[in-house]
Write a protein that holds these residues in place. Structure first.
Motif, PDB file in Angstrom:
ATOM      1  N   MET A 171       0.818  -1.000  -0.042  1.00  0.00           N
ATOM      2  CA  MET A 171       0.492   0.091   0.294  1.00  0.00           C
ATOM      3  C   MET A 171       1.096   1.577   0.252  1.00  0.00           C
ATOM      4  N   HIS A 172       2.169   0.998  -0.297  1.00  0.00           N
ATOM      5  CA  HIS A 172       2.977   2.738  -0.014  1.00  0.00           C
ATOM      6  C   HIS A 172       3.097   3.240   1.302  1.00  0.00           C
ATOM      7  N   LEU A 173       2.614   2.149   2.529  1.00  0.00           N
ATOM      8  CA  LEU A 173       2.793   3.277   3.359  1.00  0.00           C
ATOM      9  C   LEU A 173       4.488   3.845   4.039  1.00  0.00           C
ATOM     10  N   ASN A 174       3.995   3.923   4.968  1.00  0.00           N
ATOM     11  CA  ASN A 174       5.328   3.619   5.907  1.00  0.00           C
ATOM     12  C   ASN A 174       5.708   2.949   7.159  1.00  0.00           C
ATOM     13  N   PRO A 175       5.543   2.055   7.161  1.00  0.00           N
ATOM     14  CA  PRO A 175       5.342   1.046   8.490  1.00  0.00           C
ATOM     15  C   PRO A 175       6.539   1.113   9.480  1.00  0.00           C
ATOM     16  N   SER A 176       7.878   1.424   9.152  1.00  0.00           N
ATOM     17  CA  SER A 176       8.342   2.344  10.636  1.00  0.00           C
ATOM     18  C   SER A 176       8.467   2.488  10.434  1.00  0.00           C
ATOM     19  N   HIS A 177       7.579   4.411  10.419  1.00  0.00           N
ATOM     20  CA  HIS A 177       7.619   5.579  10.877  1.00  0.00           C
ATOM     21  C   HIS A 177       5.484   5.714  11.690  1.00  0.00           C
ATOM     22  N   LEU A 178       4.737   4.228  10.986  1.00  0.00           N
ATOM     23  CA  LEU A 178       4.045   4.421  11.584  1.00  0.00           C
ATOM     24  C   LEU A 178       4.045   2.893  12.712  1.00  0.00           C
ATOM     25  N   GLY A 179       4.932   2.669  12.666  1.00  0.00           N
ATOM     26  CA  GLY A 179       5.745   1.668  14.367  1.00  0.00           C
ATOM     27  C   GLY A 179       5.708   3.192  15.322  1.00  0.00           C
ATOM     28  N   LEU A 180       6.943   3.949  15.058  1.00  0.00           N
ATOM     29  CA  LEU A 180       7.220   4.335  15.719  1.00  0.00           C
ATOM     30  C   LEU A 180       5.914   5.517  16.192  1.00  0.00           C
ATOM     31  N   LEU A 181       4.883   5.845  15.646  1.00  0.00           N
ATOM     32  CA  LEU A 181       3.872   6.890  16.208  1.00  0.00           C
ATOM     33  C   LEU A 181       3.351   5.681  17.189  1.00  0.00           C
ATOM     34  N   ALA A 182       3.014   4.584  16.785  1.00  0.00           N
ATOM     35  CA  ALA A 182       2.249   3.200  17.155  1.00  0.00           C
ATOM     36  C   ALA A 182       2.845   3.494  18.966  1.00  0.00           C
ATOM     37  N   ALA A 183       4.534   3.085  18.702  1.00  0.00           N
ATOM     38  CA  ALA A 183       4.991   3.277  20.252  1.00  0.00           C
ATOM     39  C   ALA A 183       4.714   4.076  21.201  1.00  0.00           C
ATOM     40  N   LYS A 184       4.028   5.493  20.370  1.00  0.00           N
ATOM     41  CA  LYS A 184       4.221   6.639  21.161  1.00  0.00           C
ATOM     42  C   LYS A 184       2.458   7.208  21.172  1.00  0.00           C
ATOM     43  N   ARG A 185       1.725   5.987  20.888  1.00  0.00           N
ATOM     44  CA  ARG A 185       0.760   5.801  21.241  1.00  0.00           C
ATOM     45  C   ARG A 185      -0.382   7.179  20.510  1.00  0.00           C
ATOM     46  N   LYS A 186       0.215   7.416  19.141  1.00  0.00           N
ATOM     47  CA  LYS A 186      -0.060   8.717  18.044  1.00  0.00           C
ATOM     48  C   LYS A 186      -0.912   8.238  17.361  1.00  0.00           C
ATOM     49  N   TYR A 187      -1.991   7.525  18.278  1.00  0.00           N
ATOM     50  CA  TYR A 187      -3.159   6.510  16.602  1.00  0.00           C
ATOM     51  C   TYR A 187      -4.194   7.154  16.455  1.00  0.00           C
ATOM     52  N   GLU A 188      -4.020   8.902  16.650  1.00  0.00           N
ATOM     53  CA  GLU A 188      -4.823   9.655  15.109  1.00  0.00           C
ATOM     54  C   GLU A 188      -4.226   9.928  14.036  1.00  0.00           C
ATOM     55  N   THR A 189      -2.657  10.525  15.042  1.00  0.00           N
ATOM     56  CA  THR A 189      -1.662  11.157  14.173  1.00  0.00           C
ATOM     57  C   THR A 189      -1.134  10.316  12.889  1.00  0.00           C
ATOM     58  N   MET A 190      -1.449   8.731  13.028  1.00  0.00           N
ATOM     59  CA  MET A 190      -0.945   7.595  12.508  1.00  0.00           C
ATOM     60  C   MET A 190      -2.373   7.433  11.144  1.00  0.00           C
ATOM     61  N   ALA A 191      -3.528   7.562  11.730  1.00  0.00           N
ATOM     62  CA  ALA A 191      -4.535   7.204  10.662  1.00  0.00           C
ATOM     63  C   ALA A 191      -4.836   8.776   9.913  1.00  0.00           C
ATOM     64  N   GLU A 192      -4.673  10.259  10.445  1.00  0.00           N
ATOM     65  CA  GLU A 192      -4.840  11.685  10.111  1.00  0.00           C
ATOM     66  C   GLU A 192      -3.705  11.753   8.683  1.00  0.00           C
ATOM     67  N   GLU A 193      -2.466  11.821   9.767  1.00  0.00           N
ATOM     68  CA  GLU A 193      -2.016  12.283   8.708  1.00  0.00           C
ATOM     69  C   GLU A 193      -0.951  10.931   7.798  1.00  0.00           C
ATOM     70  N   PHE A 194      -0.923   9.803   8.229  1.00  0.00           N
ATOM     71  CA  PHE A 194      -0.146   8.961   7.931  1.00  0.00           C
ATOM     72  C   PHE A 194      -0.963   7.023   7.334  1.00  0.00           C
ATOM     73  N   HIS A 195      -2.554   7.910   7.013  1.00  0.00           N
ATOM     74  CA  HIS A 195      -2.857   7.216   6.596  1.00  0.00           C
ATOM     75  C   HIS A 195      -2.970   5.485   6.639  1.00  0.00           C
ATOM     76  N   LEU A 196      -3.240   5.447   8.155  1.00  0.00           N
ATOM     77  CA  LEU A 196      -3.369   3.854   8.521  1.00  0.00           C
ATOM     78  C   LEU A 196      -4.029   3.044   8.149  1.00  0.00           C
ATOM     79  N   ASN A 197      -4.887   3.407   7.970  1.00  0.00           N
ATOM     80  CA  ASN A 197      -6.291   3.350   7.608  1.00  0.00           C
ATOM     81  C   ASN A 197      -6.648   2.701   6.071  1.00  0.00           C
ATOM     82  N   ASP A 198      -5.255   2.604   5.168  1.00  0.00           N
ATOM     83  CA  ASP A 198      -5.072   1.674   4.252  1.00  0.00           C
ATOM     84  C   ASP A 198      -4.493   0.415   4.137  1.00  0.00           C
TER      85      ASP A 198
END
Ligand code: SF4
Ligand code: SF4
Length: 446
Positions: free
Chosen positions: A386-413
């Protein structure tokens, strides 16, 4: 535009090549397992509202008889997989890890394999609407694992129109080969099922996509195609997750499903080969879905193969029949990339169960399981279809920035294919992080 690999096979960008582990089961014909003494039949085997029981404790039922009715449009009925007596309706374990209301059916000793319920129906005489109703009455759901009610998928919304039915014969998950065997052993019911799906959706052409590690299935189906040219077979590159709807549509048709959208938005409807072959078998006889083929495999299995199993059979009974060994054992329902792990041997096989894997891992060193820091190698980025950046999403998940993951980094894709976790040299459980993040976001939205 479609992409092609070095060998000229249609494909998609990124993805991974895990060992397929299908050689033994792919060559072994489907065998039928006997009835267990007791079947545990959950009422929520599909996506949507659970079915409503229409039988009572102590009632006698015959094989094929409806025992629960659909609760509205996004729901399907359930039929008795064997002749016997209803022992009760109780909360029982399921693959989702929680107990769910289930019908307990005590199977009569020596119960017949003959289906004793159902009336022949002439599909050609039916209106398109009656055909979709017949599909709902059969209790059919997507047998590839999604368990989405088939009649819903084959009902195209009024504001959309589709031109192509994509028939998914990729079976890209390692180990699984039940669809492969269905294509080899039941090509004619599959062609019938494709015709029904084309009629129900109003599509004029169908294309069957099969990974090129199953060229025998490609040849078998090509030999069974109708002469009018409306159905074709295409070999696509063997690559995980080729069997996901979005990837297969991209490979075969060069079309892209918009973010958050459905295939109908680009004129496509997708169905799995196993589902359509089962529809082709059941609809003319007016019967319901009472059994399915599952792949039983993995290093711990003594007789790996594809088995026709009555729905509601416990995985413990299946394993007793095929033989398995190992003490520290993990069972996976479905494929190793996306299937849920279960530990309870009384978990039943349901409509969405495509496989039962026994992965013996008795001597894993703690060091092997350790999670290391991200080394920014970008292997996960190269793997993500899906051409996401799992590494960056993983770092955001570790910081519990779940909304940012969805709103800015396309988590729902992210459709949780697990490719990023598979390639990560640091053992970071990325896909598990993403599942948790999505669940928390869903909860907050609700
Ligand atoms: S694969 Fe793992 S280690 Fe490499 S960038 Fe991705 S998360 Fe980091
Ligand atoms: S699990 Fe999600 S993020 Fe990871 S590779 Fe698959 S789609 Fe990409």
């Amino acid at each position: 535009m479609s992409l092609f690999n070095l060998f000229g096979r249609p494909s998609f960008n990124h993805g991974i090549h895990p060992p397929s582990n299908k050689t033994v089961t792919g060559k072994t014909p489907i065998r039928r397992l006997p009835f267990p003494g007791m079947l545990v039949i959950p009422l929520n085997q599909h996506i949507g509202k659970p079915a409503i029981p229409i039988v009572k404790k102590g009632e006698e039922v015959v094989r094929g008889q409806p025992i629960a009715k659909a609760d509205g449009f996004v729901s399907v009925p359930i039929h008795a997989p064997a002749t016997g007596r209803i022992k009760g309706i109780e909360l029982m374990p399921t693959a989702q890890g929680r107990n769910a209301p289930s019908i307990l059916l005590e199977v009569y000793e020596g119960a017949t394999q003959e289906v004793l319920w159902g009336e022949e129906q002439t599909i050609g005489d039916m209106s398109d609407e009656a055909l979709r109703q017949a599909i709902q009455n059969s209790g059919m759901v997507g047998l590839g694992g999604a368990a989405f009610p088939s009649h819903v998928k084959l009902t195209i919304p009024d504001d959309k129109s589709v031109d192509t039915l994509v028939v998914n014969g990729c079976e890209c998950e390692p180990y699984l080969s039940c669809d492969h065997r269905m294509m080899l052993e039941h090509p004619r019911p599959l062609m019938r099922g494709i015709r029904y799906a084309m009629r129900a959706t109003g599509t004029k052409q169908a294309v069957i996509g099969i990974e090129d590690n199953k060229m025998d299935a490609v040849e078998t189906l090509r030999a069974n195609l109708p002469r009018d040219g409306s159905i074709s077979v295409e070999a696509v590159e063997t690559k995980y997750p080729q069997g996901s709807e979005k990837m297969l549509i991209k490979s075969l048709l060069g079309r892209e499903v918009p973010a958050g959208g459905i295939p109908a938005e680009i004129g496509v409807v997708v169905n799995n080969v196993g589902t359509l072959a089962a529809l082709g078998q059941l609809l003319p006889k007016g019967e319901g879905l009472i059994e399915r083929v599952i792949t039983v495999a993995g290093p711990g299995v003594k007789h790996p193969g594809n088995y026709l199993v009555p729905l509601g059979t416990s995985i413990g009974f299946v394993l007793d029949q095929v033989g398995y060994e190992g003490s520290e054992t993990e069972f996976i329902l479905g494929g190793p990339m996306m299937g849920p792990a279960v530990s309870a041997l009384d978990t039943p096989v349901t409509k969405g169960t495509s496989g039962l894997l026994v992965l013996n891992e008795p001597n894993i060193e703690a060091e092997t399981l350790r999670i290391w820091p991200c080394i920014r190698c970008a292997r996960c980025v190269d793997a993500c279809p899906m051409h996401l950046n799992p590494s960056h999403l993983g770092l955001l998940a570790a910081k519990r920035k779940y909304e940012t993951m969805a709103e800015e980094f396309h988590l729902n894709d992210c459709f949780e294919c697990g490719s990023c976790s598979y390639v990560c040299p640091s053992n970071i459980p990325l896909v598990q992080y993403f599942r948790i993040a999505k669940a928390i976001n869903r909860e907050q939205a609700a």
